[in-house]
Design an enzyme around this catalytic site. Structure first.
Site, PDB file in Angstrom:
ATOM      1  N   ASP A  30       0.798  -1.311  -0.448  1.00 35.42           N
ATOM      2  CA  ASP A  30      -0.348   0.041   0.293  1.00 35.42           C
ATOM      3  C   ASP A  30       0.908   1.150   0.372  1.00 35.42           C
ATOM      4  O   ASP A  30       1.631   1.271   1.142  1.00 35.42           O
ATOM      5  CB  ASP A  30      -0.684  -0.018   1.167  1.00 35.42           C
ATOM      6  CG  ASP A  30      -2.188   0.977   1.017  1.00 35.42           C
ATOM      7  OD1 ASP A  30      -3.130   0.161   0.788  1.00 35.42           O
ATOM      8  OD2 ASP A  30      -1.907   2.019   1.170  1.00 35.42           O
ATOM      9  N   ILE A  31       0.509   2.081  -1.047  1.00 34.87           N
ATOM     10  CA  ILE A  31       1.145   3.670  -0.797  1.00 34.87           C
ATOM     11  C   ILE A  31       1.168   4.528   0.047  1.00 34.87           C
ATOM     12  O   ILE A  31       1.804   4.776   0.096  1.00 34.87           O
ATOM     13  CB  ILE A  31       0.854   4.420  -2.472  1.00 34.87           C
ATOM     14  CG1 ILE A  31       1.450   5.322  -2.429  1.00 34.87           C
ATOM     15  CG2 ILE A  31      -0.265   4.925  -1.725  1.00 34.87           C
ATOM     16  CD1 ILE A  31       1.953   5.300  -4.439  1.00 34.87           C
ATOM     17  N   HIS A  99     -10.404  -5.466  -3.713  1.00 34.92           N
ATOM     18  CA  HIS A  99      -8.873  -5.638  -3.103  1.00 34.92           C
ATOM     19  C   HIS A  99      -8.770  -5.810  -1.882  1.00 34.92           C
ATOM     20  O   HIS A  99      -9.330  -5.685  -0.908  1.00 34.92           O
ATOM     21  CB  HIS A  99      -7.788  -4.105  -2.635  1.00 34.92           C
ATOM     22  CG  HIS A  99      -8.668  -3.497  -2.669  1.00 34.92           C
ATOM     23  ND1 HIS A  99      -8.991  -2.312  -3.150  1.00 34.92           N
ATOM     24  CD2 HIS A  99      -8.320  -2.622  -1.520  1.00 34.92           C
ATOM     25  CE1 HIS A  99      -9.734  -1.666  -2.289  1.00 34.92           C
ATOM     26  NE2 HIS A  99      -8.834  -1.524  -1.373  1.00 34.92           N
TER      27      HIS A  99
HETATM   28  P1  AMP Z   1     -10.134   1.023   0.121  1.00 32.08           P
HETATM   29  O1  AMP Z   1     -10.285   2.012   1.156  1.00 32.08           O
HETATM   30  O2  AMP Z   1      -9.504  -0.431   1.047  1.00 32.08           O
HETATM   31  O3  AMP Z   1     -10.235   1.139  -1.220  1.00 32.08           O
HETATM   32  O4  AMP Z   1      -8.476   1.117   0.276  1.00 32.08           O
HETATM   33  C1  AMP Z   1      -7.992   1.162  -1.162  1.00 32.08           C
HETATM   34  C2  AMP Z   1      -6.118   1.657  -0.765  1.00 32.08           C
HETATM   35  O5  AMP Z   1      -5.331   2.159  -1.642  1.00 32.08           O
HETATM   36  C3  AMP Z   1      -5.630   2.650   0.710  1.00 32.08           C
HETATM   37  O6  AMP Z   1      -5.424   2.278   1.709  1.00 32.08           O
HETATM   38  C4  AMP Z   1      -4.442   3.381  -0.595  1.00 32.08           C
HETATM   39  O7  AMP Z   1      -4.132   3.728   0.366  1.00 32.08           O
HETATM   40  C5  AMP Z   1      -4.077   2.055  -1.467  1.00 32.08           C
HETATM   41  N1  AMP Z   1      -3.474   3.093  -2.746  1.00 32.08           N
HETATM   42  C6  AMP Z   1      -4.137   4.205  -3.965  1.00 32.08           C
HETATM   43  N2  AMP Z   1      -3.333   4.071  -4.367  1.00 32.08           N
HETATM   44  C7  AMP Z   1      -2.046   3.383  -5.119  1.00 32.08           C
HETATM   45  C8  AMP Z   1      -1.753   3.224  -5.599  1.00 32.08           C
HETATM   46  N3  AMP Z   1      -1.055   4.012  -6.273  1.00 32.08           N
HETATM   47  N4  AMP Z   1      -0.159   2.297  -5.005  1.00 32.08           N
HETATM   48  C9  AMP Z   1      -0.513   1.143  -4.258  1.00 32.08           C
HETATM   49  N5  AMP Z   1      -2.305   1.878  -2.890  1.00 32.08           N
HETATM   50  C10 AMP Z   1      -2.686   2.477  -3.705  1.00 32.08           C
END
Ligand code: AMP
Ligand code: ZN
Length: 118
Positions: A30-31, A99
């Site tokens: 996760d970023i 995810h």
């Molecule tokens: P959710 O709230 O379950 O939809 O979580 C989405 C997750 O995606 C969050 O924890 C973000 O930090 C993560 N995220 C968003 N963009 C990226 C990216 N480009 N690379 C890695 N993680 C990401």
């Protein structure tokens, strides 16, 4: 072809810290990590969320759940980990490509303490 951000990450069109890939699944850090170890496992096939899954996704969902402990062990989460799936606006989902979050590396609070009741 979907231009969804996680589809693009799983195709290698956007950068990510990949930890696993096979013909069906992709896993990456996760970023914005919420724990010392925080990665996500996604299907390569786009599906918006758990709410859109049908019998067609049964094998993929099982494969993700069986992969989670394997990758958690590889990431050093020897004492355990948390899996988390946010579904829809009511579930706090921000990225609409299914995810499974995997978090660990520090003692995590009990689930009851995660929700701030009004
Ligand atoms: P959710 O709230 O379950 O939809 O979580 C989405 C997750 O995606 C969050 O924890 C973000 O930090 C993560 N995220 C968003 N963009 C990226 C990216 N480009 N690379 C890695 N993680 C990401
Ligand atoms: Zn997608």
């Amino acid at each position: 072809m979907s231009d969804c951000i996680f589809c693009r990450i799983s195709r290698g069109e956007l950068p990510s810290k990949r930890i696993y890939e096979d013909e069906d699944l992709f896993a990456f850090h996760d970023i914005h990590p919420l724990a010392p170890v925080h990665f996500m496992i996604i299907p390569k096939q786009h599906v918006d969320s758990l709410a859109q899954c049908t019998d067609e996704q049964q094998a993929m969902l099982g494969k993700i759940l069986l992969l989670a402990p394997q990758l958690a062990a590889e990431q050093g989460l020897a004492t355990g980990f948390r899996t988390l799936i946010n579904t829809g606006s009511g579930g706090g989902q921000e990225v609409y490509h299914l995810h499974v979050h995997v978090l660990g590396g520090q003692p995590l609070p009990a689930v009851k303490s995660l929700i701030n009741k009004p």
